[in-house]
Design a protein around this motif. Structure first.
Motif, PDB file in Angstrom:
ATOM      1  N   LEU A  36      -4.132   0.110  22.798  1.00 56.75           N
ATOM      2  CA  LEU A  36      -3.212  -1.545  22.861  1.00 56.75           C
ATOM      3  C   LEU A  36      -1.396  -1.007  23.959  1.00 56.75           C
ATOM      4  O   LEU A  36      -0.900  -1.255  24.515  1.00 56.75           O
ATOM      5  N   ALA A  37      -1.189   0.908  23.502  1.00 66.04           N
ATOM      6  CA  ALA A  37      -0.590   0.715  24.396  1.00 66.04           C
ATOM      7  C   ALA A  37      -0.322   1.022  25.947  1.00 66.04           C
ATOM      8  O   ALA A  37       0.019   0.156  26.899  1.00 66.04           O
ATOM      9  N   LEU A  38      -1.774   1.026  26.144  1.00 65.11           N
ATOM     10  CA  LEU A  38      -2.484   1.153  27.604  1.00 65.11           C
ATOM     11  C   LEU A  38      -1.389  -0.535  28.061  1.00 65.11           C
ATOM     12  O   LEU A  38      -1.723  -0.427  29.275  1.00 65.11           O
ATOM     13  N   ALA A  39      -2.937  -1.563  27.580  1.00 70.50           N
ATOM     14  CA  ALA A  39      -3.138  -2.277  27.889  1.00 70.50           C
ATOM     15  C   ALA A  39      -1.167  -3.608  27.998  1.00 70.50           C
ATOM     16  O   ALA A  39      -0.575  -4.283  28.881  1.00 70.50           O
ATOM     17  N   VAL A  40      -0.490  -2.906  26.979  1.00 72.34           N
ATOM     18  CA  VAL A  40       1.049  -2.896  27.123  1.00 72.34           C
ATOM     19  C   VAL A  40       1.512  -3.022  28.660  1.00 72.34           C
ATOM     20  O   VAL A  40       2.277  -3.331  29.166  1.00 72.34           O
ATOM     21  N   VAL A  41       1.075  -1.605  29.344  1.00 73.84           N
ATOM     22  CA  VAL A  41       2.145  -1.006  30.357  1.00 73.84           C
ATOM     23  C   VAL A  41       1.269  -1.553  31.267  1.00 73.84           C
ATOM     24  O   VAL A  41       2.090  -2.182  32.092  1.00 73.84           O
TER      25      VAL A  41
END
Length: 56
Positions: A36-41
């Motif tokens: 999820l954090a990778l998708a946000v970035v």
């Protein structure tokens, strides 16, 4: 000052140890949050590139 070597600790009994289901649950939770954090970035980078006029 407390001793942090663990020498005074009582070992966990069988009933106090985390089960394998709980361990797998934590693993999946950490994996999901990292994806999820990778998708946000990636979304933020795409937004910045689009606002700068860089399109596909």
């Amino acid at each position: 000052m407390p001793d942090d070597t663990g020498a005074g600790r009582v070992p966990l009994t069988r009933t106090e140890r985390p089960t394998w289901v709980r361990r797998i649950g934590w693993l999946l939770l950490i994996w999901f949050l990292s994806v999820l954090a990778l998708a946000v970035v990636a979304g933020l980078i795409r937004l910045l590139m689009t606002s700068a006029g860089l399109t596909v």
